[in-house]
Design a protein around this motif. Sequence first.
Motif, PDB file in Angstrom:
ATOM      1  N   UNK A   1      -0.178  16.138  -6.202  1.00 21.39           N
ATOM      2  CA  UNK A   1      -0.119  14.683  -6.335  1.00 21.39           C
ATOM      3  C   UNK A   1      -0.061  14.007  -4.967  1.00 21.39           C
ATOM      4  N   UNK A   2       0.659  14.638  -4.026  1.00 22.04           N
ATOM      5  CA  UNK A   2       0.716  14.079  -2.671  1.00 22.04           C
ATOM      6  C   UNK A   2      -0.671  14.095  -2.024  1.00 22.04           C
ATOM      7  N   UNK A   3      -1.416  15.177  -2.252  1.00 24.72           N
ATOM      8  CA  UNK A   3      -2.767  15.269  -1.684  1.00 24.72           C
ATOM      9  C   UNK A   3      -3.689  14.207  -2.270  1.00 24.72           C
ATOM     10  N   UNK A   4      -3.604  13.999  -3.594  1.00 25.06           N
ATOM     11  CA  UNK A   4      -4.439  12.990  -4.244  1.00 25.06           C
ATOM     12  C   UNK A   4      -4.090  11.600  -3.720  1.00 25.06           C
ATOM     13  N   UNK A   5      -2.796  11.356  -3.523  1.00 22.56           N
ATOM     14  CA  UNK A   5      -2.359  10.053  -3.010  1.00 22.56           C
ATOM     15  C   UNK A   5      -2.908   9.804  -1.615  1.00 22.56           C
ATOM     16  N   UNK A   6      -2.819  10.809  -0.756  1.00 21.78           N
ATOM     17  CA  UNK A   6      -3.319  10.653   0.620  1.00 21.78           C
ATOM     18  C   UNK A   6      -4.826  10.434   0.647  1.00 21.78           C
ATOM     19  N   UNK A  44      13.638  17.499  -2.778  1.00 21.18           N
ATOM     20  CA  UNK A  44      12.763  16.760  -3.682  1.00 21.18           C
ATOM     21  C   UNK A  44      13.236  15.339  -3.912  1.00 21.18           C
ATOM     22  N   UNK A  45      14.542  15.121  -3.930  1.00 26.64           N
ATOM     23  CA  UNK A  45      15.031  13.733  -4.016  1.00 26.64           C
ATOM     24  C   UNK A  45      14.621  12.960  -2.759  1.00 26.64           C
ATOM     25  N   UNK A  46      14.657  13.635  -1.604  1.00 30.17           N
ATOM     26  CA  UNK A  46      14.177  12.989  -0.381  1.00 30.17           C
ATOM     27  C   UNK A  46      12.702  12.638  -0.468  1.00 30.17           C
ATOM     28  N   UNK A  47      11.898  13.536  -1.035  1.00 32.20           N
ATOM     29  CA  UNK A  47      10.469  13.254  -1.230  1.00 32.20           C
ATOM     30  C   UNK A  47      10.274  12.077  -2.170  1.00 32.20           C
ATOM     31  N   UNK A  48      11.104  12.006  -3.211  1.00 32.38           N
ATOM     32  CA  UNK A  48      11.000  10.895  -4.164  1.00 32.38           C
ATOM     33  C   UNK A  48      11.300   9.566  -3.484  1.00 32.38           C
ATOM     34  N   UNK A  49      12.288   9.546  -2.605  1.00 35.57           N
ATOM     35  CA  UNK A  49      12.635   8.314  -1.884  1.00 35.57           C
ATOM     36  C   UNK A  49      11.503   7.888  -0.964  1.00 35.57           C
ATOM     37  N   UNK A  50      10.947   8.831  -0.213  1.00 37.81           N
ATOM     38  CA  UNK A  50       9.856   8.498   0.720  1.00 37.81           C
ATOM     39  C   UNK A  50       8.628   7.992  -0.026  1.00 37.81           C
ATOM     40  N   UNK A  51       8.304   8.622  -1.156  1.00 37.64           N
ATOM     41  CA  UNK A  51       7.140   8.193  -1.930  1.00 37.64           C
ATOM     42  C   UNK A  51       7.362   6.795  -2.517  1.00 37.64           C
ATOM     43  N   UNK A  52       8.587   6.509  -2.959  1.00 41.77           N
ATOM     44  CA  UNK A  52       8.883   5.183  -3.511  1.00 41.77           C
ATOM     45  C   UNK A  52       8.727   4.111  -2.437  1.00 41.77           C
ATOM     46  N   UNK A  53       9.130   4.426  -1.214  1.00 36.61           N
ATOM     47  CA  UNK A  53       8.951   3.468  -0.116  1.00 36.61           C
ATOM     48  C   UNK A  53       7.470   3.247   0.169  1.00 36.61           C
ATOM     49  N   UNK A  54       6.681   4.338   0.116  1.00 36.41           N
ATOM     50  CA  UNK A  54       5.233   4.198   0.322  1.00 36.41           C
ATOM     51  C   UNK A  54       4.605   3.346  -0.763  1.00 36.41           C
ATOM     52  N   UNK A  55       5.187   3.393  -1.950  1.00 37.29           N
ATOM     53  CA  UNK A  55       4.664   2.600  -3.067  1.00 37.29           C
ATOM     54  C   UNK A  55       5.060   1.132  -2.964  1.00 37.29           C
ATOM     55  N   UNK A  56       5.949   0.821  -2.010  1.00 39.25           N
ATOM     56  CA  UNK A  56       6.438  -0.558  -1.834  1.00 39.25           C
ATOM     57  C   UNK A  56       7.067  -1.085  -3.125  1.00 39.25           C
ATOM     58  N   UNK A  57       7.860  -0.224  -3.776  1.00 36.21           N
ATOM     59  CA  UNK A  57       8.547  -0.575  -5.024  1.00 36.21           C
ATOM     60  C   UNK A  57      10.054  -0.516  -4.772  1.00 36.21           C
TER      61      UNK A  57
END
Length: 257
Positions: A1-6, A44-57
């Motif tokens: 999912x990270x690869x698809x997002x990038x 993984x919780x750290x990854x979830x936080x970083x992804x949420x910030x990237x989502x601007x949510x």
Amino acid sequence: MQNVTRAARDDGQRARLAAVGSEAASLVGWLSWDMGDHGSARTWYGSAIRAARSAAEPLLAAYQVGSLAQFEAHAGNASQALNLAGRARKVLGAERPAVADAWLSSVEALAHAAGGDQRSADQALTRSLAAAETLPVAPPPWPWVFPFGPQKVAAVRVTCGARLGLADWVLSADTEALGGGHEKQRALVVLDLAAGHLAAGRIEAAFALAGRAVETGLRYRSGRILDRARAVRRSLALTSLPKVVREFDERLHDVYL
């Protein structure tokens, strides 16, 4: 999912995919916690936080930071849990929804209990209940998955009481009302009740309950349940052990979850 997002070319699509990735990472964090793999859970919780910030949510980011705070509170890291809960509130700002206030107050209660602060835990539980009682009976707003209401606060109070060694907080609860949810969640409640009985000096009752929870933990291969069962056992220091405790020790002897 990270690869698809990038690989996404459109900023809007990338943000939406990042939000989905954040939720997926949070789920993996929870699964790691359930397996007793705390290192992977934090990753993984750290990854979830970083992804949420990237989502601007902001709401999703606050939820993920709060989820990590909840994990740290259960792990006994009071100061870190309180700092994370404070960060989650700052992310949301003054316009945060009532469910966020109710939930974060319950997380703060768990953190205070982990630090042995009964007064602050009680105050946080009072705030959580007051906010929970204002919530409408409706499906929870995204990103919350399960409803949060007074019954949840009651369950948190039982957990806080177990951590603080307060039998009256634990044993005065409506155990039938707390018995809902998945069998693994019920097993964790049973272990909190066992801790309450132990605090009241009821060793036989405590380890009869704890033994039931261990069987659930083994059936579902839940490291979290078994770790909590071991914590209940560590809280008893006797030179002459009753039969029910010896049997409990024998059951856990060859468990490697």
